[in-house]
Design an enzyme around this catalytic site. Sequence first.
Site, PDB file in Angstrom:
ATOM      1  N   ASN A  12      39.177  27.154  45.982  1.00 14.32           N
ATOM      2  CA  ASN A  12      37.990  28.145  46.028  1.00 14.32           C
ATOM      3  C   ASN A  12      37.372  28.333  44.535  1.00 14.32           C
ATOM      4  O   ASN A  12      37.695  28.723  43.970  1.00 14.32           O
ATOM      5  CB  ASN A  12      38.646  29.392  46.502  1.00 14.32           C
ATOM      6  N   LYS A  14      34.641  29.777  44.265  1.00 15.70           N
ATOM      7  CA  LYS A  14      33.620  30.904  43.967  1.00 15.70           C
ATOM      8  C   LYS A  14      32.286  30.629  43.592  1.00 15.70           C
ATOM      9  O   LYS A  14      31.467  29.596  44.170  1.00 15.70           O
ATOM     10  CB  LYS A  14      34.454  31.697  42.836  1.00 15.70           C
ATOM     11  N   HIS A  97      38.287  36.624  52.407  1.00 23.38           N
ATOM     12  CA  HIS A  97      38.828  36.947  50.821  1.00 23.38           C
ATOM     13  C   HIS A  97      38.712  38.380  50.322  1.00 23.38           C
ATOM     14  O   HIS A  97      37.594  39.111  50.565  1.00 23.38           O
ATOM     15  CB  HIS A  97      37.891  36.005  50.186  1.00 23.38           C
ATOM     16  N   GLU A  99      37.618  39.348  47.634  1.00 24.52           N
ATOM     17  CA  GLU A  99      36.393  39.606  46.918  1.00 24.52           C
ATOM     18  C   GLU A  99      35.401  40.018  47.834  1.00 24.52           C
ATOM     19  O   GLU A  99      34.290  40.777  47.600  1.00 24.52           O
ATOM     20  CB  GLU A  99      35.869  38.294  46.059  1.00 24.52           C
ATOM     21  N   GLU A 168      47.169  36.509  49.780  1.00 26.50           N
ATOM     22  CA  GLU A 168      46.530  36.763  48.508  1.00 26.50           C
ATOM     23  C   GLU A 168      46.659  38.201  47.881  1.00 26.50           C
ATOM     24  O   GLU A 168      45.827  38.829  48.186  1.00 26.50           O
ATOM     25  CB  GLU A 168      44.990  36.214  48.352  1.00 26.50           C
ATOM     26  N   GLY A 174      42.724  36.201  40.025  1.00 27.03           N
ATOM     27  CA  GLY A 174      42.063  36.141  38.738  1.00 27.03           C
ATOM     28  C   GLY A 174      42.460  37.073  37.810  1.00 27.03           C
ATOM     29  O   GLY A 174      41.712  37.324  36.743  1.00 27.03           O
ATOM     30  N   SER A 214      46.258  33.568  41.071  1.00 22.88           N
ATOM     31  CA  SER A 214      46.730  33.051  39.760  1.00 22.88           C
ATOM     32  C   SER A 214      47.685  31.716  39.782  1.00 22.88           C
ATOM     33  O   SER A 214      48.642  32.006  38.961  1.00 22.88           O
ATOM     34  CB  SER A 214      47.199  34.350  38.863  1.00 22.88           C
TER      35      SER A 214
HETATM   36  C1  PEP Z   1      41.155  33.146  44.939  1.00 23.68           C
HETATM   37  O1  PEP Z   1      39.771  33.075  44.851  1.00 23.68           O
HETATM   38  O2  PEP Z   1      41.358  32.853  46.080  1.00 23.68           O
HETATM   39  C2  PEP Z   1      42.203  32.967  43.983  1.00 23.68           C
HETATM   40  C3  PEP Z   1      43.534  32.880  44.306  1.00 23.68           C
HETATM   41  O3  PEP Z   1      41.777  32.955  42.811  1.00 23.68           O
HETATM   42  P1  PEP Z   1      42.634  32.661  41.350  1.00 23.68           P
HETATM   43  O4  PEP Z   1      43.455  31.367  41.668  1.00 23.68           O
HETATM   44  O5  PEP Z   1      41.672  32.489  40.209  1.00 23.68           O
HETATM   45  O6  PEP Z   1      43.592  33.799  41.219  1.00 23.68           O
END
Ligand code: PEP
Length: 264
Positions: A12, A14, A97, A99, A168, A174, A214
Amino acid sequence: MRTGVNPLIVGNWKMYKTRDESVAFVSALPDALPEDPPGVWIAPSFTSIHAAAEAAEGSSIVIGAQNMWFEDNGAFTGEISGRMLVDAGAQFVILGHSERRQLFHESNELVQAKVKKALAVGLKVIVCVGETDAEREQGKAFEVLETQIKACLAQIEPDESTIVLAYEPVWAIGTGKAATPEMAQEMHRHCREVLKKVWGGKISEKILILYGGSVKTDNAPFLLKQPDIDGLLIGGASLSLENFSKIINDSSILVSESKRMSGL
Ligand code: PEP
């Protein structure tokens, strides 16, 4: 990862990478992939989808989107429809997601409307669920996941070939603070139990459930070794060709090892 299940590794991106940067990455990735790669999906920014999809032609890489709106057309300034994504070359879309939920106030009901439309226009979907730090501390993580899964998927016809679930935890995205493999496994098992309640046992065993939050080169193999973790949804680490391809190559080694151990 269960024997016989080909893992799915999703990047992803972003709001990172221009069109040229996306094309350069997608063009270089096939040379860095193992001979028998797992599923590799990438969700670049909207403006890079078409060029990235062209660059991915002839490879096993699948290009998709990070979001969409649930109407085909209309006065929805700034939004993009599923039909437009398909037209640009997207084959899947990430929905719900955290975010989107946190920054843009997306509800479970909106996510379900988007899932319905995405499937209707021929996109595969990755539906994201996950608890916040506060919800975990209050002991509500299981309940939150159950509510999210039911509210996002209850009206959806089950189909393991088009629907992927991603667990998630919001506190892990992040932040550099990933769930431990054991913690992630516990939550994935719970997600599968909830899917069983919603859709029945057979399908819940077939649906791929990805872990996201992460994921890095050093924790990816340990997460993937867990029986109910079928793949990874990766933000930050998917932006580096070196890191992303290492995670993919390591997952391919795990698949070969598990086949060898089970005599397949
Ligand atoms: C994500 O954007 O779905 C995500 C898991 O980000 P990160 O791996 O940076 O934590």
